[in-house]
Design an enzyme around this catalytic site. Structure first.
Site, PDB file in Angstrom:
ATOM      1  N   ASP A 129       0.837  -1.207   0.000  1.00 61.06           N
ATOM      2  CA  ASP A 129       0.000   0.000   0.000  1.00 61.06           C
ATOM      3  C   ASP A 129       0.870   1.255   0.000  1.00 61.06           C
ATOM      4  OD1 ASP A 129      -2.273   1.517   0.050  1.00 61.06           O
ATOM      5  OD2 ASP A 129      -2.825   1.048   2.116  1.00 61.06           O
ATOM      6  N   ASN A 135     -10.552  -3.321  -6.214  1.00 60.51           N
ATOM      7  CA  ASN A 135      -9.787  -2.342  -7.006  1.00 60.51           C
ATOM      8  C   ASN A 135     -10.451  -1.964  -8.333  1.00 60.51           C
ATOM      9  OD1 ASN A 135      -6.490  -3.486  -5.924  1.00 60.51           O
ATOM     10  ND2 ASN A 135      -7.710  -1.758  -5.190  1.00 60.51           N
TER      11      ASN A 135
END
Ligand code: FPP
Length: 245
Positions: free
Chosen positions: A25, A73
């Site tokens: 991330d 996503n």
């Protein structure tokens, strides 16, 4: 600084996790801090993937699982999604020869067949080309979501039970684990998330039951061999009790 060249010079800790998973991330924030487009952050993220997979091999980890694309996503802008697909293709095209040579077994977890046909073909070819290897596993999570993985496992077990092929009372922890996409991987020992967020975000929920969790502030593109070594070292210093004393 990225510790690329130092990958083979890190001291190998005494207690090694067998299987490390990483939620990569912070690519977007890495780019924003440099006034660059998010795509530049993802490109730098691929460099970190390369560095860290090499470091994991040098250290002797048996399996490394990377969260490259979650089932959530798809909600990102279309150009970012296609940019991530492009980077995956770039990574496979550039690094497959090295993975084959280094005896790495490439695996994919997640519903990657929902990706564009050219990506699916490239991924399947890459997995196939490393299938006869016997060394460490590099598992890439593509369109992966842990809840969907568990639902699919439950459906298969229920179907078997309904067809009379299995006593529902025989559905135990091992039976569920045999249905998970990670069934061929060693148990998850260490789960790392970069960039300071402290969430599992639907990643390996079942597998994380007894894993050590490590949340580090470093943004993924800055995460290098030294950071992996530090994480593994922290793992070695923790006492795992599995519910005992
Ligand atoms: C999180 O950063 C990262 C991702 C959603 C994608 C991770 C993908 C890669 C590192 C590249 C492709 C992978 C391989 C295996 C070739 P973010 O965009 O959520 O960062 P932010 O939270 O700072 O916005």
């Amino acid at each position: 600084m990225m510790a690329t060249a130092a990958a083979t010079h890190q001291p190998v800790p005494e207690v090694l996790p067998r299987h490390v998973a990483i939620i990569m991330d912070g690519n977007g924030r890495w780019a924003a801090r440099r006034h660059l487009p998010r795509a530049a952050g993802h490109r730098a993220g691929v460099e970190a993937v390369r560095t860290v997979t090499r470091a994991a091999r040098a250290m002797g980890l048996e399996a490394l699982t990377l969260y490259a694309f979650s089932s959530e996503n798809w909600r990102r802008p279309e150009d970012e999604v296609s940019g991530l697909m492009g980077l995956l293709k770039f990574f496979i095209r550039h690094d497959l020869a090295e993975l084959v040579r280094e005896n790495v077994r490439l695996r994919v977890i997640g519903d990657y067949r929902r990706f564009p046909a050219d990506v699916v073909a490239l991924v399947e070819d890459a997995v196939e080309r490393t299938a006869a290897n016997t060394g460490p596993i590099l598992a890439i999570a593509l369109n992966y979501g842990a809840q969907a993985e568990l639902v699919a496992a439950a459906q298969r077990l229920a179907a078997r039970a309904a067809a009379g092929g299995m006593d529902p009372a025989a559905i135990d922890v091992d039976a569920v684990e045999r249905e998970l996409e990670t069934r061929e991987l060693p148990p998850l020992d260490l789960l790392i998330r970069t960039s300071g967020e402290q969430r599992l975000s639907n990643f390996l929920l079942w597998q994380a039951a007894y894993a050590e969790l490590l949340f580090v502030e470093t943004l993924w593109p800055d995460f290098g061999a030294a950071d992996l070594a530090a994480a593994v070292d922290a793992f070695g210093r923790r006492q795992r009790r599995y519910g005992g004393l």
